[in-house]
Design an enzyme around this catalytic site. Structure first.
Site, PDB file in Angstrom:
ATOM      1  N   HIS A  68       0.831  -1.169  -0.117  1.00 50.45           N
ATOM      2  CA  HIS A  68      -0.148   0.172  -0.178  1.00 50.45           C
ATOM      3  C   HIS A  68       0.900   1.246   0.199  1.00 50.45           C
ATOM      4  CE1 HIS A  68       1.147  -0.188   4.277  1.00 50.45           C
ATOM      5  NE2 HIS A  68       0.419   0.777   4.565  1.00 50.45           N
ATOM      6  N   ARG A  69       2.083   1.009   0.604  1.00 48.23           N
ATOM      7  CA  ARG A  69       3.216   2.046   0.329  1.00 48.23           C
ATOM      8  C   ARG A  69       4.384   1.654  -0.433  1.00 48.23           C
ATOM      9  NH1 ARG A  69      -0.176   4.928   2.028  1.00 48.23           N
ATOM     10  NH2 ARG A  69      -0.657   5.907   4.158  1.00 48.23           N
ATOM     11  N   ASP A 102       5.459   5.279  11.595  1.00 48.94           N
ATOM     12  CA  ASP A 102       4.990   6.332  10.733  1.00 48.94           C
ATOM     13  C   ASP A 102       6.016   6.404   9.511  1.00 48.94           C
ATOM     14  OD1 ASP A 102       3.091   8.135   9.500  1.00 48.94           O
ATOM     15  OD2 ASP A 102       3.813   9.819  10.854  1.00 48.94           O
ATOM     16  N   LYS A 109       9.919  -9.111   3.608  1.00 49.00           N
ATOM     17  CA  LYS A 109      11.009  -9.948   4.421  1.00 49.00           C
ATOM     18  C   LYS A 109      11.507 -10.731   3.644  1.00 49.00           C
ATOM     19  CE  LYS A 109      12.647  -9.995   8.681  1.00 49.00           C
ATOM     20  NZ  LYS A 109      12.758  -9.157   9.686  1.00 49.00           N
ATOM     21  N   SER A 366      16.729   3.086   8.667  1.00 47.71           N
ATOM     22  CA  SER A 366      16.515   2.609   7.410  1.00 47.71           C
ATOM     23  C   SER A 366      15.882   3.709   6.463  1.00 47.71           C
ATOM     24  CB  SER A 366      16.053   1.339   7.002  1.00 47.71           C
ATOM     25  OG  SER A 366      16.898   0.300   7.329  1.00 47.71           O
TER      26      SER A 366
HETATM   27  N1  GLU Z   1      15.652  -6.314  10.036  1.00 52.57           N
HETATM   28  C1  GLU Z   1      15.055  -5.128  10.549  1.00 52.57           C
HETATM   29  C2  GLU Z   1      13.788  -5.291  11.299  1.00 52.57           C
HETATM   30  O1  GLU Z   1      13.159  -6.512  11.544  1.00 52.57           O
HETATM   31  C3  GLU Z   1      15.330  -3.935   9.821  1.00 52.57           C
HETATM   32  C4  GLU Z   1      14.285  -3.654   8.569  1.00 52.57           C
HETATM   33  C5  GLU Z   1      14.797  -2.633   7.644  1.00 52.57           C
HETATM   34  O2  GLU Z   1      15.418  -1.771   8.131  1.00 52.57           O
HETATM   35  O3  GLU Z   1      14.220  -2.647   6.623  1.00 52.57           O
HETATM   36  O4  GLU Z   1      13.090  -4.512  11.436  1.00 52.57           O
END
Ligand code: GLU
Length: 479
Positions: A68-69, A102, A109, A366
């Site tokens: 959705h995003r 947010d 994953k 991130s």
């Molecule tokens: N692996 C991390 C998590 O489970 C970071 C995921 C990310 O930074 O995209 O939240």
């Protein structure tokens, strides 16, 4: 470590049940809940890599829970036990996590079935390169749509290999650096990403302890200092969590649980020493700064103030939930408490701060890294010296008007312009505080909700539902 074989429900099913529980509490139509729960897409890859002149076939997955995003965002896990079901469950957690923090991403994953310890660095690089090529070929890695990050078994090193492979494939993509986050600094990474999840756990706890009524409600004494903490897992998340809580908040880390057992010290362990010992010997056995026992699993049941599972999922399950003796569980890992254990712990009045809030620091930073890559400029580059100039003007005005000198330490603080790390930390702290306040509002304003996890899920599914309504993908007929 235990993997929760006491229960028939998988990680993904358990998460779905948590969504059902929250949907019921906010009166969300089950059809909408079903749209939210469904994993949008998942790809399984089987790809050959030549290792020592023998060809090995590797199996990996990339699951997009919600788009959705975009991009869909999540970590890439390298472990000897990963499955499609687990990857889908972890992708769902990412969607809810991003909604709560947010962060404008969907949830995803990745997983690769591998024991990284069985391969040399060169072999691993080759495997990562091939995995990236396979993903890229099907457009399952791209700065605009799918952006992996480190997770269990991966780190900045693997992210650098992924970015480099992507760059080789798409050299004319101006935003190529943003195809993956958690990169090393010199490869387009951002200051503070490595420790971000642990820092976020610390900020979450600091925020919780700002509310004396909640602290008392959990049966804890006031103030974070000297709280007795048991932590499971001294990997990237566990180590940084323990280190900051001990060094900056004055907590006492009384036990550290790892794969080969536990070390206990009632006066508090030296986290740095334990980490170093682990790195050198591969385990805790023989560590002299605390008492060692092979009974790591039992140590979860130790009496303490705060228990922080920071390793694998399903560590607290129907088989041990009755015996957990802590007052507060802070879920630094993803899914460390099974659905059934969660019900038992709630019944027993043990407070839980849930994973989808507590460990959102990683994906939050991130997000900062991704925006920095898109802007092609380091944070603070434009305004840092201007901030310094402002500070110095302010100081001169103050000293002229008062005819007094500002003490040196204060002077330095006032005159300092924010660097990238300051800005990242400030953004992370703000995110964790705001998210907690949203959770608290939900908890206080909904008579059917009386725990933090259900409140957090309620916020997340509400946000997802809104965006599905806007797209016409769900019908607003909630009770
Ligand atoms: N692996 C991390 C998590 O489970 C970071 C995921 C990310 O930074 O995209 O939240």
């Amino acid at each position: 470590m235990d993997t929760g074989h006491h229960e028939s429900m998988s990680l993904r099913e358990g998460i779905d049940r948590m969504v059902d529980r929250a949907a019921l509490a906010i009166g969300l139509n089950p059809e909408t809940a079903n749209v939210i729960q469904s994993c949008n897409a998942v790809i399984q890859l089987k790809f050959p890599v030549c290792i020592d002149s023998k060809v090995e076939v590797f199996t990996g997955w990339w699951a997009i829970h919600s788009a959705h995003r975009l991009p869909a965002k999540g970590g890439l896990r390298f472990a000897p036990v990963v499955s499609q079901d687990e990857t889908e469950g972890l992708a769902a957690l990412m969607s809810y996590k991003c909604a709560i923090a947010d962060v404008p991403f969907g949830g995803a994953k990745g997983g690769l079935l591998i024991n990284p310890g069985n391969y040399t660095e060169e072999q691993l690089r080759e495997i990562v390169r091939q995995f990236t090529i396979e993903l890229a070929r099907r457009d399952f890695i791209n700065p605009a749509t799918n952006v992996p990050a480190p997770d269990l078994g991966t780190s900045a090193r693997e992210m650098a290999w992924i970015a480099d492979t992507y760059k080789t494939l798409f050299p004319d993509d101006l935003n190529r650096d943003a195809c993956v986050t958690g990169k090393p600094l010199e490869r387009g990474g951002v200051a503070g990403r490595t420790e971000a999840t642990g820092k976020g756990v610390q900020y979450a706890l600091q925020e919780f302890f700002r509310h004396a009524d909640l602290v008392a409600g959990a049966g804890l004494r006031d103030g974070l200092a000297s709280q007795r903490i048991v932590i499971q897992g001294l990997g990237n998340v566990g180590y940084h969590t323990a280190k900051y809580l001990a060094e900056e908040d004055g907590c006492s880390i009384v036990a550290i649980i790892e794969h080969d057992g536990v070390v206990v010290n009632d006066n508090g362990l030296n986290v740095h020493d334990v980490r170093q010992y682990l790195a050198e010997t591969g385990g805790l056995k023989g560590f002299t700064g605390g008492g060692y026992s092979t009974q790591g699993e039992l140590a979860l049941e130790m009496e303490c103030d705060i228990l922080i599972p920071a390793a694998l999922e399903s560590q607290i399950h129907a088989g041990n939930a009755m015996r957990i003796q802590t007052k507060l569980i802070v879920e630094a890992a993803n899914g460390p408490i099974t659905y059934q254990a969660d019900e038992i712990l709630r019944e027993r009045g043990i407070t839980i701060l849930p994973d989808i809030y507590v460990n959102a620091g990683g994906v939050t930073v991130s997000y900062f890294e991704w925006t920095r890559n898109l802007s092609h400029m380091r944070f603070g580059r434009l305004q840092r010296r201007l901030d310094e100039l402002r500070g110095s003007n302010y100081l001169s005005a103050l000293e002229t008007l008062t005819e007094k000198e500002v003490p040196d330490k204060l002077r330095r603080e006032i005159m300092r312009g924010a660097n990238e790390l300051d800005l990242i930390r400030s953004g992370l702290d703000d995110t964790m505080r705001m998210a907690f306040r949203d959770i608290l509002d939900m908890l206080r304003n909904n008579a059917h909700i009386n725990d933090y996890r259900t409140a957090a899920y309620a916020i997340a599914i509400n946000k997802l539902a809104q965006s599905y309504y806007e797209l016409g993908l769900a019908v607003r007929k909630d009770s």
